[in-house]
Design an enzyme around this catalytic site. Sequence first.
Site, PDB file in Angstrom:
ATOM      1  N   CYS A  50       6.943   9.085  15.688  1.00 40.73           N
ATOM      2  CA  CYS A  50       7.771   8.117  14.972  1.00 40.73           C
ATOM      3  C   CYS A  50       8.562   7.230  15.937  1.00 40.73           C
ATOM      4  CB  CYS A  50       8.725   8.827  14.022  1.00 40.73           C
ATOM      5  SG  CYS A  50       9.751  10.090  14.802  1.00 40.73           S
ATOM      6  N   HIS A  99       6.988   9.589  34.160  1.00 43.02           N
ATOM      7  CA  HIS A  99       7.343   9.201  32.792  1.00 43.02           C
ATOM      8  C   HIS A  99       6.947  10.297  31.803  1.00 43.02           C
ATOM      9  CE1 HIS A  99       8.047   6.700  29.278  1.00 43.02           C
ATOM     10  NE2 HIS A  99       6.848   7.048  28.850  1.00 43.02           N
TER      11      HIS A  99
END
Length: 428
Positions: A50, A99
């Site tokens: 989401c 990351h």
Amino acid sequence: MSVIVVGLNHTTAPVEMRERVAVPASRMVKAVHDLASRNHLAEVVLLSTCNRTEIYVRCTKFHNAVSDVLDFLAEQASLEPDDFAEHLYTYYDDGAVAHLFRVAAGLDSMIVGEGEILGQVREAWRLADAEDAAGPMLDRVFRHAIEAGKRARTETGISRNTLSVSSAAVSLAERHLDTLQGRKVLILGAGDVAQGMARALAAAGVSDVAVANRTQARAVELAAKVGGRPVTLPEVPDVLVGVDLLLTATDSTEVHVEREDIEAVMEARGGRPLVVVDVAVPRDVDPGVGLLPGVELLDMDSLKAFTEASLHERRREVGKVQAILMEEIERFQLDRTMRTVAPLVASLRSRGEEVRVDELARSATRLADLTETERETVEALTRSIVAKLLHEPTARLKEAAGTARGELFADALAALFDLPEPDAETEA
């Protein structure tokens, strides 16, 4: 071969953009196959939640691979690449690995330290592996990232008292309703986030919970877990007339709650207010619903603003997590370098043996009169010369493995002796 990641998340793109590029669970397998079929993407893992859509790939040519990913995202969003380029980030090799480690540890989440993302990273990798889209390089990157994420949560307080998206949605609703005690709630959806919201409602003492879902069996299952009741999608408008709160979290690409539906509901409610919390991406609720009198519509951007106020304690742990990630990144880099060094050393020794054998073959006529014992002596002598000549450079290369100096040594050795680069696809 290089690893890159191209993506966007809650810090770079508004919910309107995130929902356009999000890949629902029902389309994930097809999307992974689509990416894996692109010319310049040798390995692929697709992470879509989401709050982020990120595509990790192993590639041979950086710019061509990025173009392949941009084309996929453009097709997914029905946009031109230039329409969303400002929202994207791209990381390469060590930057891409770092990351992913931050993502797995929860440092890159909207709710710092939340636990759901680690499971989502694991599931993205599992699906790619099951569909033969991931390979040895991404397998190692993701396996190590998951280990780093586990260590961050075990050795620090980054996840202590943390809010997940599910629990944060319920907390946000509680703030707008003052209390959840005695409230009636409808949950639309039955996936992981919806299940988390149901558990949070039960923990808050809410006993009147209805669950609706496209697959009725899943609605029945979730309702049973929390002592609620399942309802069908056609029954949703009637149920909405009597509830205080609507929570939505489906993985559908369609809007389930239209403005005109809520207009009719609000008319039947006789002025009683309704709080709607929509944490689906793409959104389940027409944004126009928020313009109706008596309706408080909250979405992922509302959730982001709400959670900012509750992050102070977890942010105090960020430094500790970053230190752990630095250690894990160094360990990963050392492992990667050693995997490169081993085949490079093997290639160097193989090259030395080729030269030795070729030179003996050229001298075969002059050595023809040697006895068997003398021939064995020459063989042993030439092997010893090659081994001693190559010992020092290989020893120094191994000692420097995992450092910038080691990478320079490896590059120089490969160039000077014209050695082939290790094939990432065949690395153990």
